[in-house]
Design a protein around this motif. Structure first.
Motif, mmCIF file in Angstrom:
data_model
loop_
_atom_site.group_PDB
_atom_site.id
_atom_site.type_symbol
_atom_site.label_atom_id
_atom_site.label_comp_id
_atom_site.label_asym_id
_atom_site.label_seq_id
_atom_site.Cartn_x
_atom_site.Cartn_y
_atom_site.Cartn_z
ATOM 1 N N LEU A 20 0.813 -1.215 0.000
ATOM 2 C CA LEU A 20 0.000 0.000 0.000
ATOM 3 C C LEU A 20 0.847 1.266 0.000
ATOM 4 O O LEU A 20 0.388 2.318 -0.449
ATOM 5 N N MET A 25 -3.496 6.468 -2.896
ATOM 6 C CA MET A 25 -4.542 6.297 -1.885
ATOM 7 C C MET A 25 -5.868 5.885 -2.524
ATOM 8 O O MET A 25 -6.621 5.111 -1.951
ATOM 9 N N HIS A 28 -6.195 2.065 -2.763
ATOM 10 C CA HIS A 28 -6.033 1.232 -1.565
ATOM 11 C C HIS A 28 -7.194 0.265 -1.359
ATOM 12 O O HIS A 28 -6.981 -0.921 -1.123
ATOM 13 N N THR A 32 -6.788 -3.730 -1.565
ATOM 14 C CA THR A 32 -7.061 -4.508 -0.356
ATOM 15 C C THR A 32 -8.141 -5.550 -0.628
ATOM 16 O O THR A 32 -8.010 -6.712 -0.216
#
Length: 56
Positions: A20, A25, A28, A32
């Motif tokens: 990450l 961002m 992410h 995930t």
């Protein structure tokens, strides 16, 4: 056996954190989720995959 599970969980968390660090961002959550899917043997939907970060 419990020690092995704890060790594996810590290793998985360390890998996730390292990955990450190198993505935006905005990606992410998608990354995930993909990692969770892969851990459970779910194959990716090719049409829904994110675009590569680097394009020519």
């Amino acid at each position: 056996m419990e020690v092995i599970k704890v060790h594996e969980a810590a290793r998985e968390q360390a890998i996730t954190i390292a990955i990450l660090e190198f993505i935006s961002m905005e990606q992410h959550d998608a990354v995930t989720q993909r990692m969770e899917d892969a851990a459970h043997g779910v194959l990716p939907n090719r049409s829904a995959q994110a675009k590569p970060m680097h394009s020519k």
